[in-house]
Scaffold this active site. Structure first.
Site, mmCIF file in Angstrom:
data_model
loop_
_atom_site.group_PDB
_atom_site.id
_atom_site.type_symbol
_atom_site.label_atom_id
_atom_site.label_comp_id
_atom_site.label_asym_id
_atom_site.label_seq_id
_atom_site.Cartn_x
_atom_site.Cartn_y
_atom_site.Cartn_z
ATOM 1 N N ALA A 20 -11.610 4.709 -32.690
ATOM 2 C CA ALA A 20 -10.670 3.588 -32.737
ATOM 3 C C ALA A 20 -10.846 2.779 -34.014
ATOM 4 O O ALA A 20 -9.902 2.172 -34.513
ATOM 5 C CB ALA A 20 -10.851 2.699 -31.513
ATOM 6 N N ARG A 34 -20.931 2.209 -26.393
ATOM 7 C CA ARG A 34 -21.956 3.059 -27.003
ATOM 8 C C ARG A 34 -22.452 4.068 -25.989
ATOM 9 O O ARG A 34 -22.475 3.805 -24.791
ATOM 10 C CB ARG A 34 -23.153 2.221 -27.496
ATOM 11 C CG ARG A 34 -22.849 1.283 -28.632
ATOM 12 C CD ARG A 34 -22.646 2.055 -29.930
ATOM 13 N NE ARG A 34 -22.355 1.162 -31.045
ATOM 14 C CZ ARG A 34 -21.143 0.953 -31.530
ATOM 15 N NH1 ARG A 34 -20.100 1.529 -30.980
ATOM 16 N NH2 ARG A 34 -20.962 0.155 -32.563
ATOM 17 N N GLY A 88 -18.256 -10.206 -25.471
ATOM 18 C CA GLY A 88 -18.263 -10.667 -26.861
ATOM 19 C C GLY A 88 -16.842 -10.644 -27.393
ATOM 20 O O GLY A 88 -15.875 -10.881 -26.645
ATOM 21 N N HIS A 115 -14.590 8.793 -30.317
ATOM 22 C CA HIS A 115 -14.891 7.380 -30.603
ATOM 23 C C HIS A 115 -14.416 7.042 -32.018
ATOM 24 O O HIS A 115 -15.211 6.838 -32.930
ATOM 25 C CB HIS A 115 -16.402 7.160 -30.450
ATOM 26 C CG HIS A 115 -16.825 5.726 -30.491
ATOM 27 N ND1 HIS A 115 -16.545 4.844 -29.479
ATOM 28 C CD2 HIS A 115 -17.517 5.025 -31.421
ATOM 29 C CE1 HIS A 115 -17.041 3.656 -29.789
ATOM 30 N NE2 HIS A 115 -17.635 3.747 -30.953
ATOM 31 N N GLU A 135 -22.701 13.609 -30.372
ATOM 32 C CA GLU A 135 -21.369 13.499 -30.971
ATOM 33 C C GLU A 135 -21.234 14.516 -32.097
ATOM 34 O O GLU A 135 -22.093 14.557 -32.967
ATOM 35 C CB GLU A 135 -21.155 12.089 -31.559
ATOM 36 C CG GLU A 135 -21.255 10.962 -30.563
ATOM 37 C CD GLU A 135 -19.958 10.681 -29.831
ATOM 38 O OE1 GLU A 135 -18.954 11.358 -30.120
ATOM 39 O OE2 GLU A 135 -19.959 9.817 -28.960
ATOM 40 N N THR A 140 -16.279 2.436 -23.730
ATOM 41 C CA THR A 140 -15.882 2.689 -25.120
ATOM 42 C C THR A 140 -16.825 1.945 -26.061
ATOM 43 O O THR A 140 -16.490 1.711 -27.216
ATOM 44 C CB THR A 140 -14.425 2.241 -25.364
ATOM 45 O OG1 THR A 140 -14.299 0.858 -25.017
ATOM 46 C CG2 THR A 140 -13.445 3.068 -24.549
ATOM 47 N N ILE A 197 -14.885 -8.094 -28.347
ATOM 48 C CA ILE A 197 -14.022 -7.064 -27.761
ATOM 49 C C ILE A 197 -13.752 -7.358 -26.284
ATOM 50 O O ILE A 197 -12.612 -7.257 -25.824
ATOM 51 C CB ILE A 197 -14.630 -5.672 -27.966
ATOM 52 C CG1 ILE A 197 -14.687 -5.360 -29.465
ATOM 53 C CG2 ILE A 197 -13.833 -4.603 -27.224
ATOM 54 C CD1 ILE A 197 -15.471 -4.127 -29.830
#
Length: 197
Positions: free
Chosen positions: A140, A90, A8, A138, A119, A88, A10
């Site tokens: 970014a 999910r 997609g 996570h 998390e 990076t 990214i």
């Protein structure tokens, strides 16, 4: 060879970033046609072929019923022993216990991840005991630039929707509701949005 799972926005950007390194880029994305994958700068590949050929496997797909535990013991075993796994996207797309075993037993060379089932992960997480993995939080999307870009993109999409433009294919989670949406939109706005064919 870089293998991208989910090409997609990214995944496409990653293809652009590795261009100067003249890497061969394979992509697996069951939501896109072969021509769409080629237009994004990659060579279409079946997942099995991508795993077998790639030196780096980078995950950029959403987590869904189809992708949960996509990377398990069998997937890691299908990769080259010299390959690196990167997620990076999910948590849940890779099985953490299977990744630990693959790294501990040198089934694959290494990994880089910033997504965990819990998390933040506990300091005692088994992956933290290994030397052949890089782990980061996570976060970014927490930079000033990324937050600004998300706000701008959200505002642009709302303006487009209010003009009657339907979001692009691939961004709609439930396109089957578009006919009903168009009726409601027309009642409220006084004109009908242009639906994709």
């Amino acid at each position: 060879t870089l293998g991208i799972v989910g090409i997609g926005n990214i995944g496409t950007r990653l293809t652009e970033l590795v261009g100067p390194f003249r890497m061969k880029v394979l992509a697996y994305d069951p939501l896109l046609t072969a021509d769409q994958i080629k237009a994004r700068g990659a060579t279409p590949a079946a997942l099995a072929d991508l795993l077998k050929q790639s030196d780096f496997v980078s995950v950029h797909c959403p987590r869904s019923k189809e992708t949960t535990n996509m990377f398990d013991k069998a997937a890691f075993a299908a990769m080259k022993p010299s390959a690196y796994f990167i997620n990076t996207a999910r948590h849940g797309i890779h099985n953490e216990a299977d990744l630990y075993d693959a790294l501990k037993l040198n089934v694959i060379a290494g990994a880089g991840i910033d997504v965990f089932e819990n998390e933040p992960p506990a300091r005692s997480h088994p992956l933290f005991t290994l030397e052949n993995i890089i782990v980061t939080p996570h976060i970014a999307g927490v930079t000033f630039e990324s937050r600004r870009n998300m706000a701008v993109e959200g505002a642009n999409q709302w303006m487009a929707i209010l003009r009657g433009v339907i979001p692009p294919e691939g961004r709609l989670i439930n396109p089957e509701v578009l006919p009903r949406y168009a009726e409601r939109f027309e009642k409220i706005m006084g004109f009908r949005p242009k639906l994709p064919k």
